[in-house]
Design an enzyme around this catalytic site. Sequence first.
Site, mmCIF file in Angstrom:
data_model
loop_
_atom_site.group_PDB
_atom_site.id
_atom_site.type_symbol
_atom_site.label_atom_id
_atom_site.label_comp_id
_atom_site.label_asym_id
_atom_site.label_seq_id
_atom_site.Cartn_x
_atom_site.Cartn_y
_atom_site.Cartn_z
ATOM 1 N N TYR A 1 0.834 -1.209 0.000
ATOM 2 C CA TYR A 1 0.000 0.000 0.000
ATOM 3 C C TYR A 1 0.866 1.255 0.000
ATOM 4 C CZ TYR A 1 -3.720 3.242 1.375
ATOM 5 O OH TYR A 1 -4.622 4.295 1.424
ATOM 6 N N ASN B 1 -5.935 9.759 8.429
ATOM 7 C CA ASN B 1 -7.027 8.912 8.930
ATOM 8 C C ASN B 1 -8.380 9.616 8.825
ATOM 9 O OD1 ASN B 1 -4.514 7.862 10.183
ATOM 10 N ND2 ASN B 1 -5.931 6.400 11.115
ATOM 11 N N ARG C 1 -9.957 -1.050 10.676
ATOM 12 C CA ARG C 1 -9.496 0.302 11.005
ATOM 13 C C ARG C 1 -9.945 0.649 12.423
ATOM 14 N NH1 ARG C 1 -9.933 3.965 5.511
ATOM 15 N NH2 ARG C 1 -11.396 2.483 4.636
ATOM 16 N N VAL C 2 -9.192 1.529 13.044
ATOM 17 C CA VAL C 2 -9.337 1.690 14.484
ATOM 18 C C VAL C 2 -10.712 2.246 14.879
ATOM 19 C CG1 VAL C 2 -8.210 3.970 14.519
ATOM 20 C CG2 VAL C 2 -8.191 2.546 16.565
ATOM 21 N N ASN D 1 -13.409 -0.484 14.205
ATOM 22 C CA ASN D 1 -13.174 -1.559 15.173
ATOM 23 C C ASN D 1 -13.743 -1.203 16.539
ATOM 24 O OD1 ASN D 1 -11.901 -3.490 13.683
ATOM 25 N ND2 ASN D 1 -9.948 -3.362 14.757
#
Length: 321
Positions: free
Chosen positions: A147, A176, A188-189, A192
């Site tokens: 990526y 982000n 992804r945080v 999640n």
Amino acid sequence: MPTSQRVLVTGGAGFIGSHLCDRLLRDGHEVLCVDNLYTGTRQNVHALLGNRRFELLRHDVCFPLYVEVDEIYNLACPASPIHYQFDPVQTTKTSVHGAINMLGLAKRVKAKILQASTSEVYGDPAVHPQAEEYWGNVNPIGPRSCYDEGKRCAETLFFDYHRQHGMAVKVARIFNTYGPRMHPNDGRVVSNFVVQALQNRDITVYGEGNHTRSFCYVDDLVDGLVGLMNTPDEVTGPVNLGNPGEFSIRELAEMVIDLTGSASRIVHMPLPIDDPQQRRPDISKANELFGWEPTVRLREGLMMTIAHFEGVLSDDQVTAA
């Protein structure tokens, strides 16, 4: 230049792409949304399918595309580690071949073209906050490099096409981003934490949770993309787009628990390889060039994101991981 344009959005059925399609239609443009639906979904653009100025085309940007458009936003590429590491060779192909094919299209039809690059080009930065002049600290052979290096190569191609062919190119480095339509299981945080909290499951924090990120709400990000595209042709970027508010991952977890009223506990897991310790954009260039700065605070944006995921979970679209 006519006020109404025919705009191509690759990756337009994805999280950011679908919000960009919404915005472009509101601005009066015709939108051709191109997506291979690997991580994008028809559901993300379902509300647009009845709009006569919107068209959805299933197509992989690794192959040439022959259409007539005025502007191109090249967003096509899996953007979460779970998705881009599943088939890393294809991830690199999407960034590199996709850039070549879209630049070739833009050259043929004389379209202005914007590349959605990423803050991942800075790697695990030794400079903080990150300004566009910083060349980054990227591992070229690690599990994230498909990526990171794919996006870096795409930037190279954009600037070489600009220098060699005099094309009007724009490069946005996106930090982000979060908001409604994030894939609930993309790893992804924000997604999640929100899904785990709404299901009262343990919230997984990697490392001690002291590493930091800056979180930009998707509507602010889309404003930035459109603002950059509308700058004069001599403005190429790269331009950072992100929210300079910096939060530790533990702070984010605690905020999500508070906003959801969850009974979740925070549990710690080992940090993934090459996970950056700090990430915060210097956005002074975007502010100077086209007056952009984010307006949605993290707490406000999280509330809108949580409301979205409550609807998704109530529709049984997500199963416990």
